[in-house]
Design a protein around this motif. Sequence first.
Motif, short mmCIF file in Angstrom:
data_model
loop_
_atom_site.label_atom_id
_atom_site.label_comp_id
_atom_site.label_asym_id
_atom_site.label_seq_id
_atom_site.Cartn_x
_atom_site.Cartn_y
_atom_site.Cartn_z
N SER A 137 25.47 24.64 28.50
CA SER A 137 25.87 24.60 29.95
C SER A 137 25.43 26.28 30.23
N GLY A 138 25.47 26.38 31.52
CA GLY A 138 25.40 27.63 32.05
C GLY A 138 26.08 27.97 33.32
N GLY A 139 26.28 29.13 33.83
CA GLY A 139 27.27 29.17 34.78
C GLY A 139 27.32 30.71 35.33
N PHE A 140 28.07 30.70 36.31
CA PHE A 140 28.41 32.15 36.95
C PHE A 140 29.97 32.50 36.63
N ASP A 141 30.24 33.76 36.44
CA ASP A 141 31.63 34.14 36.37
C ASP A 141 31.76 35.20 37.32
N TYR A 142 32.69 35.09 38.48
CA TYR A 142 32.85 36.43 39.11
C TYR A 142 34.14 36.99 39.14
N PHE A 143 34.51 38.17 38.55
CA PHE A 143 35.64 38.84 38.38
C PHE A 143 36.24 39.39 39.54
N VAL A 144 37.25 38.69 40.10
CA VAL A 144 37.95 39.29 41.29
C VAL A 144 38.68 40.52 41.05
N THR A 145 39.24 40.58 39.96
CA THR A 145 39.92 41.66 39.38
C THR A 145 39.44 41.82 37.94
#
Length: 208
Positions: A137-145
Motif C-alpha cells: 500500500s501507499g499513503g500520505f502522513d502529515y505531521f501536525v506536531t
Amino acid sequence: MKKILSLVGVVLIGLTAKAQEANQGLKGAWFATSQFGYQQTKASNEKYTNLTVLPIVGTFVTPSVAVGAGLGYINMKSDLNSKTIAKTDLIVIEPLARKYWNVAGSLYFFGQAALPVITGKEKEKDTKINQVGLSVSGGFDYFVTKSFSVEFSYDLANFTSTTIDPKDGPKTTVNNFGLAHMANVDSAYLAGSSSLTTPLSVGFKFIF
C-alpha cells in the motif's frame, strides 16, 4: 584568547551534535496508531458493510524506515430485506514495514508492505474463515506536531488465500491477486471477495 577558543569549541560541538541529531531523524522513536476502514455496498434490497479497526505499534529502525505489527478486528455484515443473513467477526494480526519520503515540509509519502493473517467465524452459518496474504500500500502522513500525525493509505496490490470451512459442507480455498484493490461487489466472503479488509483507511499516529 583561550576563552574565545573555548567558546568557539563549545559552539562547534553543539552544532555537530545538532547535525548528528538531525541526521538521525526518527531513528529509535516508537509510534502507535490505529487505522480505521469502512466500506458499504447497497444494491436494491441488499446491503453489505465491512468495518476494520487495526491498532498498530512500531519503531523506526532508520531515520526513514519503520517496522511494526498490528492487532485488530474486522466486522462484516450482510443484510437482505433489513434482515441479517451473514455476520462475521474476525481477528487481524499484521506485521509490516514502511519506507518514508519527504514530499514538502511536514508532509511525507510512505510505502508499506504487510503480511496480514485473518481468522474468525461467520456466526449465522457457523463457518470458519482464515486468510493469509501479502499487501502493498501507499499513503500520505502529515505531521501536525513532532509527536502527532494524520495518515491516509490505499491498498495498491494484494495477494490473498482464503479458506472457508462451513460446519455443513466442503471446505473451499479462494486465491486472489488484485491491483489497486479491485472493488468488491459483495462484502460477504462467500462471494469470493478479493480481500476481507477495506481498501482505504485513515489513522492518527502518536510518536514517542
